[in-house]
Design a protein around this motif. Structure first.
Motif, short mmCIF file in Angstrom:
data_model
loop_
_atom_site.label_atom_id
_atom_site.label_comp_id
_atom_site.label_asym_id
_atom_site.label_seq_id
_atom_site.Cartn_x
_atom_site.Cartn_y
_atom_site.Cartn_z
N LYS A 1 0.79 -1.23 0.00
CA LYS A 1 0.00 0.00 0.00
C LYS A 1 0.82 1.28 0.00
O LYS A 1 0.46 2.25 -0.65
CB LYS A 1 -0.94 0.01 1.21
N ASP A 2 1.97 1.31 0.69
CA ASP A 2 2.76 2.55 0.74
C ASP A 2 3.62 2.74 -0.50
O ASP A 2 4.25 3.78 -0.68
CB ASP A 2 3.60 2.62 2.01
N GLY A 3 3.67 1.74 -1.38
CA GLY A 3 4.40 1.86 -2.63
C GLY A 3 5.90 1.68 -2.55
O GLY A 3 6.58 1.61 -3.57
N VAL A 4 6.45 1.61 -1.34
CA VAL A 4 7.90 1.52 -1.18
C VAL A 4 8.45 0.24 -1.81
O VAL A 4 9.42 0.27 -2.58
CB VAL A 4 8.31 1.63 0.30
N LEU A 5 7.82 -0.90 -1.53
CA LEU A 5 8.31 -2.17 -2.07
C LEU A 5 8.15 -2.22 -3.59
O LEU A 5 8.97 -2.80 -4.30
CB LEU A 5 7.61 -3.34 -1.39
N LEU A 6 7.12 -1.57 -4.11
CA LEU A 6 6.95 -1.50 -5.56
C LEU A 6 8.09 -0.72 -6.19
O LEU A 6 8.63 -1.13 -7.22
CB LEU A 6 5.60 -0.84 -5.90
N CYS A 7 8.46 0.41 -5.59
CA CYS A 7 9.59 1.20 -6.10
C CYS A 7 10.89 0.40 -6.03
O CYS A 7 11.70 0.43 -6.96
CB CYS A 7 9.72 2.51 -5.33
N LYS A 8 11.06 -0.34 -4.96
CA LYS A 8 12.26 -1.17 -4.82
C LYS A 8 12.28 -2.29 -5.86
O LYS A 8 13.34 -2.69 -6.33
CB LYS A 8 12.35 -1.74 -3.40
N THR A 9 11.10 -2.77 -6.23
CA THR A 9 11.00 -3.79 -7.27
C THR A 9 11.50 -3.24 -8.60
O THR A 9 12.30 -3.88 -9.28
CB THR A 9 9.55 -4.31 -7.39
N ILE A 10 11.04 -2.05 -8.95
CA ILE A 10 11.50 -1.40 -10.19
C ILE A 10 13.02 -1.23 -10.14
O ILE A 10 13.73 -1.53 -11.10
CB ILE A 10 10.81 -0.04 -10.40
N ASN A 11 13.53 -0.75 -9.02
CA ASN A 11 14.97 -0.51 -8.90
C ASN A 11 15.78 -1.81 -8.90
O ASN A 11 16.95 -1.80 -9.27
CB ASN A 11 15.28 0.33 -7.67
N ALA A 12 15.16 -2.92 -8.51
CA ALA A 12 15.84 -4.21 -8.59
C ALA A 12 15.98 -4.65 -10.05
O ALA A 12 16.93 -5.34 -10.41
CB ALA A 12 15.10 -5.26 -7.77
N ILE B 1 11.64 7.97 -3.19
CA ILE B 1 10.86 6.92 -2.53
C ILE B 1 10.54 7.41 -1.12
O ILE B 1 11.43 7.56 -0.29
CB ILE B 1 11.62 5.58 -2.50
N ASN B 2 9.27 7.67 -0.89
CA ASN B 2 8.83 8.27 0.37
C ASN B 2 8.48 7.20 1.39
O ASN B 2 7.66 6.34 1.12
CB ASN B 2 7.58 9.13 0.12
N SER B 3 9.08 7.30 2.56
CA SER B 3 8.73 6.37 3.64
C SER B 3 7.69 6.99 4.58
O SER B 3 7.32 6.39 5.57
CB SER B 3 9.98 5.97 4.42
N SER B 4 7.21 8.17 4.22
CA SER B 4 6.21 8.88 5.02
C SER B 4 4.91 8.10 5.09
O SER B 4 4.55 7.35 4.19
CB SER B 4 5.93 10.25 4.38
N LYS B 5 4.20 8.26 6.18
CA LYS B 5 2.88 7.62 6.35
C LYS B 5 1.77 8.51 5.79
O LYS B 5 0.60 8.14 5.84
CB LYS B 5 2.61 7.31 7.83
N MET B 6 2.14 9.67 5.24
CA MET B 6 1.15 10.58 4.66
C MET B 6 0.57 9.95 3.39
O MET B 6 1.33 9.51 2.51
CB MET B 6 1.79 11.92 4.32
N PRO B 7 -0.74 9.88 3.27
CA PRO B 7 -1.36 9.22 2.11
C PRO B 7 -0.86 9.75 0.76
O PRO B 7 -0.59 8.97 -0.15
CB PRO B 7 -2.85 9.49 2.29
N PHE B 8 -0.72 11.06 0.61
CA PHE B 8 -0.32 11.58 -0.69
C PHE B 8 1.10 11.17 -1.05
O PHE B 8 1.42 10.97 -2.23
CB PHE B 8 -0.51 13.10 -0.79
#
Length: 139
Positions: A36-47, A58-65
């Motif tokens: 949901k936070d998109g971080v792992l998706l971004c890491k997938t692209i970078n892999a 790549i934002n680790s913030s809990k802010m929805p936006f």
């Protein structure tokens, strides 16, 4: 709701992401919560293509936006790596858990766009999130 279980498309996508990134899902039994936070998706692209989405983008913030921005950056990068628009999901499909099937479809299309499920078939410069990286299309 997308089915989870041994051999399901959800488990296959999860296993591919974990193998590619070397990171386990934060919540192993909750596909949505882990992405949901998109971080792992971004890491997938970078892999697949290192540096496609710069670490500072790549934002680790809990802010929805900020979390939705991560998902959006993933989708932009996936398209630039050759995933067709028809195989991509909308940010809300993942963030609001509206269509996890569409998320699985996109991940499967991304996997197919990479040789051996990990490396790009060929490389060409591209720019996602303000940094140069490499693309598999247009060679």
């Amino acid at each position: 709701q997308y089915q989870e279980g041994a051999g399901s498309p959800t488990d296959q996508a999860k296993a591919w992401i974990e193998a590619l990134t070397g990171e386990a899902f934060s919540q192993p039994t909750d596909f949505h919560a882990s992405l949901k936070d998109g971080v792992l998706l971004c890491k997938t692209i970078n892999a697949i293509v290192p540096g496609t989405i710069p670490a500072k983008a790549i934002n680790s913030s809990k802010m929805p936006f900020k979390q939705m921005e991560n998902i959006s950056n993933f989708l932009k990068a996936a398209r630039k790596l050759g995933v067709r628009d028809g195989d991509c999901f909308e940010t809300a499909d993942l963030y609001d858990e509206k269509d996890l099937g569409g998320v699985i479809q996109c991940l499967d299309a991304l996997k197919r766009q990479t040789a051996a499920g990990g490396q790009p078939k060929a490389a060409k410069a591209l720019n996602v999130g303000g940094a140069q990286s490499w693309n598999t299309r247009g060679m």
